[in-house]
Design a protein around this motif. Structure first.
Motif, PDB file in Angstrom:
ATOM      1  N   TRP A  75      -4.026  -1.855   8.515  1.00 15.46           N
ATOM      2  CA  TRP A  75      -2.725  -1.984   8.033  1.00 15.46           C
ATOM      3  C   TRP A  75      -1.839  -3.187   8.178  1.00 15.46           C
ATOM      4  N   ALA A 129      -0.952   7.578   5.603  1.00 14.27           N
ATOM      5  CA  ALA A 129      -1.843   7.122   4.336  1.00 14.27           C
ATOM      6  C   ALA A 129      -2.727   8.250   4.162  1.00 14.27           C
ATOM      7  N   THR A 167       0.128  -5.707   5.807  1.00 13.89           N
ATOM      8  CA  THR A 167       0.812  -5.289   4.459  1.00 13.89           C
ATOM      9  C   THR A 167       2.130  -4.953   4.136  1.00 13.89           C
ATOM     10  N   PRO A 193       0.778  -1.217  -0.013  1.00 16.10           N
ATOM     11  CA  PRO A 193      -0.079   0.014  -0.048  1.00 16.10           C
ATOM     12  C   PRO A 193       0.722   1.150  -0.026  1.00 16.10           C
ATOM     13  N   THR A 194       0.288   2.307  -0.585  1.00 18.14           N
ATOM     14  CA  THR A 194       1.182   3.567  -0.392  1.00 18.14           C
ATOM     15  C   THR A 194       1.025   4.123   0.731  1.00 18.14           C
TER      16      THR A 194
END
Length: 179
Positions: free
Chosen positions: A112, A64, A115, A5-6
């Motif tokens: 999160w 995020a 991840t 994930p960014t």
């Protein structure tokens, strides 16, 4: 293959600007334990403030979409530091004769987890360090041992045990090379 994930990783050497973000993530991560004195937000805030005043303090936050999703913080510990004095058995001088990085806390919001975010935060914390070794303490029962096993998969080895305060459970002290 899924992509990570960014997240935006930000490193700080002062706490003031991000204290609220750390506390917000902590409150969610530790929600099931907040009723215990050692895990209460006020107790954590006091530890965080004390640690932030110690040499080599660094905090890494993951964001995020502008919202904090995880953090890690720690500082430098020297030979004779109370961190080492509370560790039993006494650690080998290989680990204590030179400064080491002590990763005092790491936390990632539930959504999160799994991840790779915790590992990315951890690695960013280490990237800002110049010590040879990094140490951390983990509750061996946390997540039915899952957290302990995770740290082992990151290269940490058990070194001993410590009970940092009377309100704290007995923790497993782990160590690995910083690089």
């Amino acid at each position: 293959m899924t992509t990570a994930p960014t997240i935006d990783l930000r490193t700080f050497t002062a706490l003031e600007a991000v204290r609220g973000d750390v506390l917000d993530v902590y409150a969610e991560v530790r929600a099931p334990l907040l009723h215990l004195p050692n895990y209460a937000i006020t107790a954590f805030g006091e530890r965080l403030d004390r640690h932030s005043a110690e040499p080599g303090f660094t905090v890494v936050l993951a964001y995020a979409d502008g919202h904090p999703v995880g953090y890690a913080y720690g500082n430098r510990i020297e030979h004779g530091d109370r961190y080492w004095q509370r560790t039993a058995p006494e650690p080998a001088q290989e680990y204590t004769r030179r400064p080491a990085a002590a990763l005092k806390e790491i936390g990632v919001r539930d959504e999160w987890r799994g991840t790779g975010t915790a590992r990315r935060i951890h690695d960013a914390f280490l990237a800002a360090r110049d010590e040879s070794y990094v140490t951390l303490m983990v509750n061996p029962a946390a997540g039915d041992g899952k957290v302990h096993r995770l740290y082992q998969s990151w290269g940490y080895q058990d070194l001993g045990h410590s009970q940092p305060s009377q309100a704290s459970p007995v923790l497993t002290v782990m160590v690995r090379t910083a690089r």
